[in-house]
Write a protein that holds these residues in place. Structure first.
Motif, PDB file in Angstrom:
ATOM      1  N   ALA A 191     127.996  76.656  23.731  1.00  0.00           N
ATOM      2  CA  ALA A 191     129.371  76.827  24.521  1.00  0.00           C
ATOM      3  C   ALA A 191     129.876  78.298  24.278  1.00  0.00           C
ATOM      4  O   ALA A 191     130.293  79.184  25.154  1.00  0.00           O
ATOM      5  CB  ALA A 191     130.622  75.818  24.249  1.00  0.00           C
ATOM      6  N   THR A 192     129.595  78.678  22.960  1.00  0.00           N
ATOM      7  CA  THR A 192     130.387  79.790  22.559  1.00  0.00           C
ATOM      8  C   THR A 192     129.327  81.000  23.089  1.00  0.00           C
ATOM      9  O   THR A 192     129.789  81.981  23.573  1.00  0.00           O
ATOM     10  CB  THR A 192     130.225  79.989  20.998  1.00  0.00           C
ATOM     11  N   VAL A 193     128.119  80.617  23.231  1.00  0.00           N
ATOM     12  CA  VAL A 193     127.172  81.575  23.657  1.00  0.00           C
ATOM     13  C   VAL A 193     127.426  81.780  25.281  1.00  0.00           C
ATOM     14  O   VAL A 193     127.501  83.046  25.602  1.00  0.00           O
ATOM     15  CB  VAL A 193     125.608  81.328  23.140  1.00  0.00           C
ATOM     16  N   SER A 194     127.432  80.872  25.869  1.00  0.00           N
ATOM     17  CA  SER A 194     127.846  80.697  27.302  1.00  0.00           C
ATOM     18  C   SER A 194     128.923  81.493  27.407  1.00  0.00           C
ATOM     19  O   SER A 194     129.066  82.467  28.460  1.00  0.00           O
ATOM     20  CB  SER A 194     127.869  79.394  27.850  1.00  0.00           C
ATOM     21  N   GLN A 195     130.076  81.310  26.835  1.00  0.00           N
ATOM     22  CA  GLN A 195     131.364  82.161  27.139  1.00  0.00           C
ATOM     23  C   GLN A 195     131.200  83.625  26.852  1.00  0.00           C
ATOM     24  O   GLN A 195     131.614  84.542  27.655  1.00  0.00           O
ATOM     25  CB  GLN A 195     132.395  81.695  26.086  1.00  0.00           C
ATOM     26  N   ALA A 196     130.491  83.758  25.650  1.00  0.00           N
ATOM     27  CA  ALA A 196     130.325  85.503  25.662  1.00  0.00           C
ATOM     28  C   ALA A 196     129.392  86.026  26.597  1.00  0.00           C
ATOM     29  O   ALA A 196     129.710  87.052  26.859  1.00  0.00           O
ATOM     30  CB  ALA A 196     129.535  85.383  24.089  1.00  0.00           C
ATOM     31  N   LEU A 197     128.464  85.361  26.880  1.00  0.00           N
ATOM     32  CA  LEU A 197     127.537  85.956  27.964  1.00  0.00           C
ATOM     33  C   LEU A 197     128.235  86.163  29.153  1.00  0.00           C
ATOM     34  O   LEU A 197     128.327  87.286  29.895  1.00  0.00           O
ATOM     35  CB  LEU A 197     126.415  84.748  28.608  1.00  0.00           C
ATOM     36  N   LYS A 198     129.437  85.111  29.505  1.00  0.00           N
ATOM     37  CA  LYS A 198     130.092  85.251  30.770  1.00  0.00           C
ATOM     38  C   LYS A 198     130.961  86.575  30.556  1.00  0.00           C
ATOM     39  O   LYS A 198     131.143  87.451  31.494  1.00  0.00           O
ATOM     40  CB  LYS A 198     131.098  84.075  30.709  1.00  0.00           C
ATOM     41  N   ARG A 199     131.622  86.788  29.475  1.00  0.00           N
ATOM     42  CA  ARG A 199     132.492  87.913  29.041  1.00  0.00           C
ATOM     43  C   ARG A 199     131.501  89.212  29.265  1.00  0.00           C
ATOM     44  O   ARG A 199     131.967  90.085  29.528  1.00  0.00           O
ATOM     45  CB  ARG A 199     133.023  87.739  27.787  1.00  0.00           C
ATOM     46  N   ALA A 200     130.329  89.284  28.834  1.00  0.00           N
ATOM     47  CA  ALA A 200     129.522  90.432  28.598  1.00  0.00           C
ATOM     48  C   ALA A 200     129.249  90.792  30.231  1.00  0.00           C
ATOM     49  O   ALA A 200     129.244  91.824  30.730  1.00  0.00           O
ATOM     50  CB  ALA A 200     128.288  90.192  28.095  1.00  0.00           C
ATOM     51  N   LYS A 201     129.137  89.753  31.082  1.00  0.00           N
ATOM     52  CA  LYS A 201     128.811  90.138  32.448  1.00  0.00           C
ATOM     53  C   LYS A 201     129.842  90.490  33.236  1.00  0.00           C
ATOM     54  O   LYS A 201     129.810  91.488  33.944  1.00  0.00           O
ATOM     55  CB  LYS A 201     128.258  88.703  33.126  1.00  0.00           C
ATOM     56  N   GLU A 202     130.989  90.252  32.769  1.00  0.00           N
ATOM     57  CA  GLU A 202     132.291  90.871  33.332  1.00  0.00           C
ATOM     58  C   GLU A 202     132.464  92.361  32.927  1.00  0.00           C
ATOM     59  O   GLU A 202     132.651  93.101  33.542  1.00  0.00           O
ATOM     60  CB  GLU A 202     133.617  90.007  32.975  1.00  0.00           C
ATOM     61  N   THR A 218     119.940  79.472  31.604  1.00  0.00           N
ATOM     62  CA  THR A 218     119.151  78.951  30.812  1.00  0.00           C
ATOM     63  C   THR A 218     120.445  78.136  29.731  1.00  0.00           C
ATOM     64  O   THR A 218     120.093  76.833  29.483  1.00  0.00           O
ATOM     65  CB  THR A 218     118.566  79.577  29.777  1.00  0.00           C
ATOM     66  N   ALA A 219     121.387  78.841  29.170  1.00  0.00           N
ATOM     67  CA  ALA A 219     122.237  77.996  28.360  1.00  0.00           C
ATOM     68  C   ALA A 219     123.007  76.847  29.189  1.00  0.00           C
ATOM     69  O   ALA A 219     123.243  75.844  28.505  1.00  0.00           O
ATOM     70  CB  ALA A 219     123.434  78.943  28.086  1.00  0.00           C
ATOM     71  N   THR A 220     123.224  77.064  30.474  1.00  0.00           N
ATOM     72  CA  THR A 220     123.739  76.117  31.346  1.00  0.00           C
ATOM     73  C   THR A 220     123.169  74.729  31.225  1.00  0.00           C
ATOM     74  O   THR A 220     123.574  73.569  30.967  1.00  0.00           O
ATOM     75  CB  THR A 220     124.139  76.520  32.680  1.00  0.00           C
ATOM     76  N   VAL A 221     121.784  74.728  31.441  1.00  0.00           N
ATOM     77  CA  VAL A 221     120.750  73.808  31.644  1.00  0.00           C
ATOM     78  C   VAL A 221     121.011  72.893  30.046  1.00  0.00           C
ATOM     79  O   VAL A 221     120.946  71.886  29.878  1.00  0.00           O
ATOM     80  CB  VAL A 221     119.191  74.137  31.871  1.00  0.00           C
ATOM     81  N   ALA A 232     111.033  74.401  24.525  1.00  0.00           N
ATOM     82  CA  ALA A 232     110.557  75.725  25.123  1.00  0.00           C
ATOM     83  C   ALA A 232     111.184  76.653  25.779  1.00  0.00           C
ATOM     84  O   ALA A 232     111.504  77.743  25.666  1.00  0.00           O
ATOM     85  CB  ALA A 232     109.187  75.406  26.208  1.00  0.00           C
ATOM     86  N   LEU A 233     112.323  75.617  26.727  1.00  0.00           N
ATOM     87  CA  LEU A 233     113.452  76.384  27.210  1.00  0.00           C
ATOM     88  C   LEU A 233     114.318  77.297  26.249  1.00  0.00           C
ATOM     89  O   LEU A 233     114.844  78.267  26.305  1.00  0.00           O
ATOM     90  CB  LEU A 233     114.192  75.453  28.051  1.00  0.00           C
ATOM     91  N   PHE A 234     114.642  76.365  25.113  1.00  0.00           N
ATOM     92  CA  PHE A 234     115.538  76.987  24.241  1.00  0.00           C
ATOM     93  C   PHE A 234     114.726  78.112  23.226  1.00  0.00           C
ATOM     94  O   PHE A 234     115.412  79.136  22.933  1.00  0.00           O
ATOM     95  CB  PHE A 234     115.783  75.814  22.999  1.00  0.00           C
ATOM     96  N   ASN A 235     113.377  78.017  23.159  1.00  0.00           N
ATOM     97  CA  ASN A 235     112.763  79.214  22.549  1.00  0.00           C
ATOM     98  C   ASN A 235     112.956  80.304  23.406  1.00  0.00           C
ATOM     99  O   ASN A 235     113.068  81.611  23.160  1.00  0.00           O
ATOM    100  CB  ASN A 235     111.265  78.961  22.442  1.00  0.00           C
ATOM    101  N   ARG A 236     112.679  79.998  24.778  1.00  0.00           N
ATOM    102  CA  ARG A 236     112.890  81.197  26.010  1.00  0.00           C
ATOM    103  C   ARG A 236     114.231  81.942  25.839  1.00  0.00           C
ATOM    104  O   ARG A 236     114.303  83.249  25.864  1.00  0.00           O
ATOM    105  CB  ARG A 236     112.675  80.945  27.166  1.00  0.00           C
ATOM    106  N   PHE A 237     115.235  81.045  25.860  1.00  0.00           N
ATOM    107  CA  PHE A 237     116.552  81.587  25.919  1.00  0.00           C
ATOM    108  C   PHE A 237     116.807  82.412  24.472  1.00  0.00           C
ATOM    109  O   PHE A 237     117.558  83.370  24.639  1.00  0.00           O
ATOM    110  CB  PHE A 237     117.476  80.254  25.586  1.00  0.00           C
TER     111      PHE A 237
END
Ligand code: ATP
Length: 318
Positions: A191-202, A218-221, A232-237
């Motif tokens: 969740a921390t990573v997702s929020q940071a990604l969202k802020r980065a996008k903005e 990917t973080a959402t899934v 495998a998805l986690f490694n790609r993430f």
């Protein structure tokens, strides 16, 4: 990898083990199964050095440990949780936890956080006497004690025996996390990573937007379905996040917050698991591979998908 080759053991003139052979690959959960009295516990005791086989070879990561003492095997990376748990009833939970690592001359502090994160009740009960704990709590304590010796492989002899279902679930979750080096707090970290990604996008026009979108999706899934289901998805993430971090200038939003969250998600040692267990559903859920023993020898082995109803009927049903 742990390998067991041609193990022979006799007690009082009876042949208990007759050429037992199997391998526990790195970072897998391997289940050793079989009906009562076929030699599972004797095999584990031979691996840990409690029993002395008359022939055969045991190696851990290529090192021959067959002739080593139990203490030397523990120091080499064998962690053992015996059937019945062997908790010292008069010692406190804290003393019980530390005793294995201290005996090996190790400082147990490093892994304590991991143990408390897997089994929070132990932290709460630190000053209690071991004998006052329920069976399930004692099992958690015994696993915690073994983990503090920082094993490469954790050997568990019937950890679900006589234990209530909610603690069986916790032990199952702990085994999954230990095997893949996962963190108990993955949902919060993701969740921390997702929020940071969202802020980065903005806020950050310099970051490649397609990569940001992929990482966010990917973080959402992973958050929704769990890392366990999608390794495998986690490694790609993780690769995607690393690429994003490299592509930005220092001091921007992604650096510190995501760096520390990712480090924690990746940060635990992966531990192989050798599990002796009679509870079939527990084995099926956790095992990557298995071997079934009968009369002192392995009679069937494979990956968990080979553990079919026919195999169960032939070798395990009483
Ligand atoms: N110390 C001992 N002295 C004599 N016989 C023993 C001893 N330990 C084990 N055995 C015998 O060796 C055989 C294998 O026992 P073991 O405990 O390894 O089997 P197991 O598959 O782990 O069974 P269980 O699931 O009942 O624990 C049994 O017939 C048992 O009676």
């Amino acid at each position: 990898m742990l390998t067991v080759q041609s193990l022979e053991l006799s007690i009082g003139g009876s042949r208990i083990l007759r050429g037992v052979e199997f391998e526990v690959p790195d970072h897998q959960c391997f289940c050793l199964m079989g009906r009562n009295g076929v030699g599972k516990t004797s095999t584990l005791r031979s691996i840990t050095g409690v029993m002395k086989p008359s022939a055969g070879k045991i190696t851990l990561d290529g090192k021959d440990i067959t002739k080593l003492s139990s203490e030397a095997r523990a120091a080499a990376g064998i962690g053992y949780v015996p059937q019945g748990r062997d908790i010292f009833p008069q010692l406190t939970v804290e003393e019980n936890l530390h005793i294995g690592a201290i005996a090996l001359g190790k400082k147990p502090n490093g892994s304590l956080d991991r143990v408390f994160s897997l089994f929070p009740i132990l932290k709460e009960f630190l000053p209690r006497k071991g004998g006052m704990l329920s069976g399930g709590q004692q099992q958690q304590l015994a696993i915690g004690r073994a983990l503090l010796t920082e094993p490469k492989i954790l050997i568990l002899d019937e950890p679900t025996e006589g234990i209530q279902p909610n603690i069986i679930d916790q032990i199952g979750e702990a085994i999954k996390l230990l095997r893949r080096g996962g963190h108990h707090n993955e949902a919060a970290l993701l969740a921390t990573v997702s929020q940071a990604l969202k802020r980065a996008k903005e806020n950050e026009s310099v970051l490649p937007s397609a990569m940001l979108d992929e990482a966010t999706e990917t973080a959402t899934v992973l958050l929704k379905e769990g890392i366990e289901k999608h390794p495998a998805l986690f490694n790609r993430f993780a690769d995607c996040i690393e690429a994003l971090r490299k592509s930005q200038s220092t001091g921007t939003i992604l650096s510190d917050e995501i760096g520390s969250a990712l480090q924690q998600l990746h940060g635990e040692e992966k531990i192989s698991i050798l599990l002796v267990e009679q509870y079939l559903d527990f084995c099926k859920e956790l095992a990557d591979s298995f071997a079934i023993m009968d009369r002192g020898a392995v009679v069937c082995a494979g990956t968990v998908d080979a553990l079919t109803d026919d195999v169960v009927k032939k070798y395990l049903t009483v």
